[in-house]
Design a protein around this motif. Sequence first.
Motif, PDB file in Angstrom:
ATOM      1  N   THR A   1       0.859  -1.179   0.000  1.00  0.00           N
ATOM      2  CA  THR A   1       0.000   0.000   0.000  1.00  0.00           C
ATOM      3  C   THR A   1       0.892   1.225   0.000  1.00  0.00           C
ATOM      4  O   THR A   1       2.055   1.163   0.415  1.00  0.00           O
ATOM      5  CB  THR A   1      -0.943   0.012   1.216  1.00  0.00           C
ATOM      6  N   GLU A   2       0.362   2.330  -0.466  1.00  0.00           N
ATOM      7  CA  GLU A   2       1.132   3.573  -0.482  1.00  0.00           C
ATOM      8  C   GLU A   2       0.533   4.536   0.520  1.00  0.00           C
ATOM      9  O   GLU A   2      -0.670   4.785   0.524  1.00  0.00           O
ATOM     10  CB  GLU A   2       1.139   4.191  -1.881  1.00  0.00           C
TER      11      GLU A   2
ATOM     12  N   ALA B   1       4.616  -2.753   2.929  1.00  0.00           N
ATOM     13  CA  ALA B   1       4.086  -4.111   2.843  1.00  0.00           C
ATOM     14  C   ALA B   1       3.367  -4.426   4.144  1.00  0.00           C
ATOM     15  O   ALA B   1       3.994  -4.512   5.206  1.00  0.00           O
ATOM     16  CB  ALA B   1       5.220  -5.106   2.599  1.00  0.00           C
ATOM     17  N   LEU B   2       2.064  -4.558   4.082  1.00  0.00           N
ATOM     18  CA  LEU B   2       1.257  -4.832   5.262  1.00  0.00           C
ATOM     19  C   LEU B   2       0.913  -6.317   5.296  1.00  0.00           C
ATOM     20  O   LEU B   2       0.497  -6.887   4.279  1.00  0.00           O
ATOM     21  CB  LEU B   2      -0.018  -3.990   5.238  1.00  0.00           C
ATOM     22  N   SER B   3       1.075  -6.941   6.448  1.00  0.00           N
ATOM     23  CA  SER B   3       0.963  -8.401   6.539  1.00  0.00           C
ATOM     24  C   SER B   3      -0.189  -8.831   7.435  1.00  0.00           C
ATOM     25  O   SER B   3      -0.554  -8.142   8.386  1.00  0.00           O
ATOM     26  CB  SER B   3       2.275  -8.984   7.082  1.00  0.00           C
ATOM     27  N   ASN B   4      -0.755  -9.995   7.113  1.00  0.00           N
ATOM     28  CA  ASN B   4      -1.720 -10.693   7.978  1.00  0.00           C
ATOM     29  C   ASN B   4      -2.873  -9.793   8.426  1.00  0.00           C
ATOM     30  O   ASN B   4      -3.234  -9.766   9.603  1.00  0.00           O
ATOM     31  CB  ASN B   4      -1.002 -11.264   9.215  1.00  0.00           C
TER      32      ASN B   4
ATOM     33  N   ASP C   1       5.718  10.739  11.138  1.00  0.00           N
ATOM     34  CA  ASP C   1       4.690  10.982  10.127  1.00  0.00           C
ATOM     35  C   ASP C   1       3.791   9.758  10.002  1.00  0.00           C
ATOM     36  O   ASP C   1       4.010   8.728  10.658  1.00  0.00           O
ATOM     37  CB  ASP C   1       5.336  11.322   8.781  1.00  0.00           C
ATOM     38  N   LEU C   2       2.765   9.880   9.160  1.00  0.00           N
ATOM     39  CA  LEU C   2       1.807   8.790   8.997  1.00  0.00           C
ATOM     40  C   LEU C   2       2.450   7.513   8.458  1.00  0.00           C
ATOM     41  O   LEU C   2       2.153   6.413   8.964  1.00  0.00           O
ATOM     42  CB  LEU C   2       0.660   9.246   8.102  1.00  0.00           C
ATOM     43  N   PRO C   3       3.321   7.571   7.434  1.00  0.00           N
ATOM     44  CA  PRO C   3       3.948   6.321   6.979  1.00  0.00           C
ATOM     45  C   PRO C   3       4.705   5.600   8.096  1.00  0.00           C
ATOM     46  O   PRO C   3       4.618   4.379   8.212  1.00  0.00           O
ATOM     47  CB  PRO C   3       4.888   6.784   5.861  1.00  0.00           C
ATOM     48  N   SER C   4       5.431   6.357   8.933  1.00  0.00           N
ATOM     49  CA  SER C   4       6.161   5.728  10.040  1.00  0.00           C
ATOM     50  C   SER C   4       5.208   5.112  11.048  1.00  0.00           C
ATOM     51  O   SER C   4       5.471   4.033  11.595  1.00  0.00           O
ATOM     52  CB  SER C   4       7.049   6.765  10.737  1.00  0.00           C
TER      53      SER C   4
ATOM     54  N   ALA D   1       5.080   1.120  11.909  1.00  0.00           N
ATOM     55  CA  ALA D   1       5.240   0.591  13.268  1.00  0.00           C
ATOM     56  C   ALA D   1       4.010  -0.199  13.695  1.00  0.00           C
ATOM     57  O   ALA D   1       4.122  -1.275  14.311  1.00  0.00           O
ATOM     58  CB  ALA D   1       5.510   1.726  14.244  1.00  0.00           C
ATOM     59  N   ALA D   2       2.819   0.308  13.374  1.00  0.00           N
ATOM     60  CA  ALA D   2       1.598  -0.398  13.756  1.00  0.00           C
ATOM     61  C   ALA D   2       1.517  -1.773  13.100  1.00  0.00           C
ATOM     62  O   ALA D   2       0.976  -2.723  13.676  1.00  0.00           O
ATOM     63  CB  ALA D   2       0.377   0.436  13.378  1.00  0.00           C
ATOM     64  N   ASN D   3       2.074  -1.905  11.897  1.00  0.00           N
ATOM     65  CA  ASN D   3       2.082  -3.200  11.217  1.00  0.00           C
ATOM     66  C   ASN D   3       2.907  -4.235  11.978  1.00  0.00           C
ATOM     67  O   ASN D   3       2.715  -5.440  11.812  1.00  0.00           O
ATOM     68  CB  ASN D   3       2.635  -3.041   9.798  1.00  0.00           C
TER      69      ASN D   3
END
Length: 294
Positions: free
Chosen positions: A5-6, A13-16, A99-102, A106-108
């Motif tokens: 996702t961008e 890369a978001l998993s599970n 920022d939001l991407p970071s 981290a949440a991933n």
Amino acid sequence: MSPLTEVEGRRLALSNLDKVLHPATGTTKGELLHYYATTAAAMLPHLRDRPVSFLRYPDGPEGQQFFTKNPPPGTPAWVTTAPVPRSEDPRARQPVIQDLPSLVWAANLVVEFHTHQWRMETPAVADRLVFDLDPGPPATVVQCCAVALRLRERLAADGLEAYAKTSGAKGLHLLVPIVPTPSEQVSAYARRLAVEAEAEAPAQVVHRMAKALRPGKVFVDHSQNAAAKTTAAPYTLRARTLPTVSAPVTWDEVAECRDPEALVFLMDDIAPRLERYGELLAPLNEAGRGGRLP
């Protein structure tokens, strides 16, 4: 392969995403990521410029949990990191969520976010004072609220304004914006107030960490003001059976608390609370808001 996702120009890369992390509510990892993305405007100011530690619980709160300060393997190069002050390893660094991407990255990893009371440009010089009010059973958050109100008055007598949030676990956190002050001085002041609180109400308050002293009392933990310590950040989810949040609360809610469940807030409660109350802790990040320690 993990879906890509961008986020604001960064590819992640978001998993599970369908993995259930909180079986009691059926909360999935995808829902956790959605929570952080939609709460970012309120949460990021409390993370920005502050090195973070992570409590990771990738298999949910019933699985393995481990605390880490170092950037995990595979940390993207665009995630900001900062040196760890007074570390034995001069190369040691901690992530900084700018920022939001970071935040989504981290949440991933499925983490609790814990921050220092100082910013990376001024290590060990705090701009916040914190008290962690932790109830020793059979005491509950109800007793924490009574102690919080006393501490609020005591801080006000010194010209300091306190703000409250739930810990997301059993107790309350008090946060106080201060003029940048060496962490050692902040720690000494916080300890003095904790000792005073116990002297004034020894049947209700304890300032020492020994578990044998804590049943039925509120432990006023002042130790998290030490430069090396971190505290659960506002709006972080906690590794609990339910997806509880360290949520800002009003002083009216603190004063009126009579039920231990009254100050338990889950992930889905936060958007309505932000709509109703706004960002209650926004003053913590306002320039010139901090008080000077006596």
